[in-house]
Write a protein that holds these residues in place. Structure first.
Motif, mmCIF file in Angstrom:
data_model
loop_
_atom_site.group_PDB
_atom_site.id
_atom_site.type_symbol
_atom_site.label_atom_id
_atom_site.label_comp_id
_atom_site.label_asym_id
_atom_site.label_seq_id
_atom_site.Cartn_x
_atom_site.Cartn_y
_atom_site.Cartn_z
ATOM 1 N N VAL A 50 37.165 62.013 -56.321
ATOM 2 C CA VAL A 50 37.059 63.390 -56.806
ATOM 3 C C VAL A 50 37.197 64.332 -55.614
ATOM 4 O O VAL A 50 36.413 64.267 -54.667
ATOM 5 N N VAL A 51 38.204 65.181 -55.667
ATOM 6 C CA VAL A 51 38.486 66.104 -54.566
ATOM 7 C C VAL A 51 37.595 67.334 -54.740
ATOM 8 O O VAL A 51 37.775 68.117 -55.682
ATOM 9 N N THR A 52 36.650 67.498 -53.825
ATOM 10 C CA THR A 52 35.613 68.524 -53.971
ATOM 11 C C THR A 52 35.825 69.719 -53.044
ATOM 12 O O THR A 52 34.920 70.548 -52.890
ATOM 13 N N LYS A 53 36.979 69.822 -52.427
ATOM 14 C CA LYS A 53 37.232 70.925 -51.492
ATOM 15 C C LYS A 53 37.016 72.269 -52.182
ATOM 16 O O LYS A 53 37.341 72.445 -53.360
ATOM 17 N N PHE A 54 36.442 73.199 -51.440
ATOM 18 C CA PHE A 54 36.134 74.561 -51.869
ATOM 19 C C PHE A 54 34.958 74.655 -52.841
ATOM 20 O O PHE A 54 34.530 75.761 -53.182
ATOM 21 N N HIS A 55 34.436 73.519 -53.284
ATOM 22 C CA HIS A 55 33.305 73.534 -54.202
ATOM 23 C C HIS A 55 32.020 73.205 -53.439
ATOM 24 O O HIS A 55 32.044 72.480 -52.441
ATOM 25 N N PRO A 56 30.879 73.715 -53.898
ATOM 26 C CA PRO A 56 29.640 73.588 -53.120
ATOM 27 C C PRO A 56 29.065 72.182 -53.104
ATOM 28 O O PRO A 56 29.384 71.347 -53.962
ATOM 29 N N ALA A 57 28.200 71.955 -52.128
ATOM 30 C CA ALA A 57 27.534 70.655 -52.024
ATOM 31 C C ALA A 57 26.746 70.326 -53.284
ATOM 32 O O ALA A 57 26.611 69.155 -53.652
ATOM 33 N N ALA A 58 26.236 71.350 -53.963
ATOM 34 C CA ALA A 58 25.486 71.113 -55.197
ATOM 35 C C ALA A 58 26.343 70.408 -56.241
ATOM 36 O O ALA A 58 25.859 69.551 -56.993
#
Length: 251
Positions: A50-58
């Protein structure tokens, strides 16, 4: 950051609204992967990153609560900060963006794999950095994917080694202590048929395996073209927007 923001649950242990949204989106993507695998006659489904770039650690924490273990990032500053904020979740961090050699020392502190190795200088920098990290922490070898450019500009804009350069780059990675040659990675060219691109990548992978049988991984396919990637043998899919949605607004 609140406890519920990190865990994705409220005081009663129930998932918050964002976690429920991610759960539904994740289920829809998994259903697509299953259907594509069946249509391709594959018994084993590809792994999901799952590419989580730009999304918060939460959001990463919420995904971990939903069973995700592999996450992808393309900027070292963002990835290193998230990895430091979320220890103990059993996550494997995959670096998938263009990487400057000077960032190698930072990346090896958290990355399970670098999927964008596209030149000998970067492989050399990663090799030096991983040996230093292994001496300090005993971390395992770093999985390295050769990013192959399937564009006519030979990776000028989006990175990637020319197909003709894959063999020599593979040899340099395979010979470097601390690095493990995992396979190849590519992004389908804009405006072209992803089926054609991933068929070409499968051929490059087959040629690579003749010299390096263990380098059998193929990282290919994103939200818009995962079915084509599954059809042509992808072992890893990099899915972002169909799970997390559009990047959050800044400010």
């Amino acid at each position: 950051m609140t406890e519920s923001g990190l865990t994705g649950t409220g005081r009663e242990g129930e998932m918050d609204e964002r976690a429920l949204q991610l759960q539904d989106r994740l289920a829809a993507v998994r259903a697509r992967i299953t259907a594509a695998s069946r249509a391709a006659g594959r018994d084993v489904e590809p792994g999901l990153i799952v590419v989580t770039k730009f999304h918060p650690a939460a959001d990463v924490s919420r995904l971990a609560g939903l069973g995700i273990r592999d996450v992808g990032e393309n900027r070292d500053q963002e990835a290193s900060a998230k990895a430091a904020e979320l220890p103990g979740l059993g996550l494997r961090w995959h670096f998938i963006g263009q990487l400057q050699s000077k960032k190698a020392k930072s990346v090896v502190k958290y990355a399970h794999s670098v999927q964008s190795v596209d030149r000998p200088q970067l492989a050399e920098a990663l090799a030096k950095a991983i040996l230093r990290a292994q001496e300090e922490t005993g971390r395992p070898d770093l999985d390295c994917f050769i990013q192959v450019s399937l564009d006519d500009d030979a990776g000028e804009h989006r990175g990637g080694a020319a197909p003709a350069a894959v063999g020599q780059l593979a040899d340099s990675i395979a010979e470097a202590p601390g690095l493990r040659l995992a396979g190849v990675m590519a992004v389908a060219p804009l405006g072209g048929r992803p089926e054609d691109a991933f068929e070409r990548l499968a051929g490059i992978s087959a040629a690579l395996r003749e010299a390096h049988p263990g380098a059998d991984a193929i990282s290919a396919g994103m939200s818009q073209d995962l079915e084509a990637a599954v059809l042509h043998g992808a072992t890893h899919l990099r899915i972002g927007s169909d799970i997390l949605g559009s990047r959050p607004a800044v400010g």
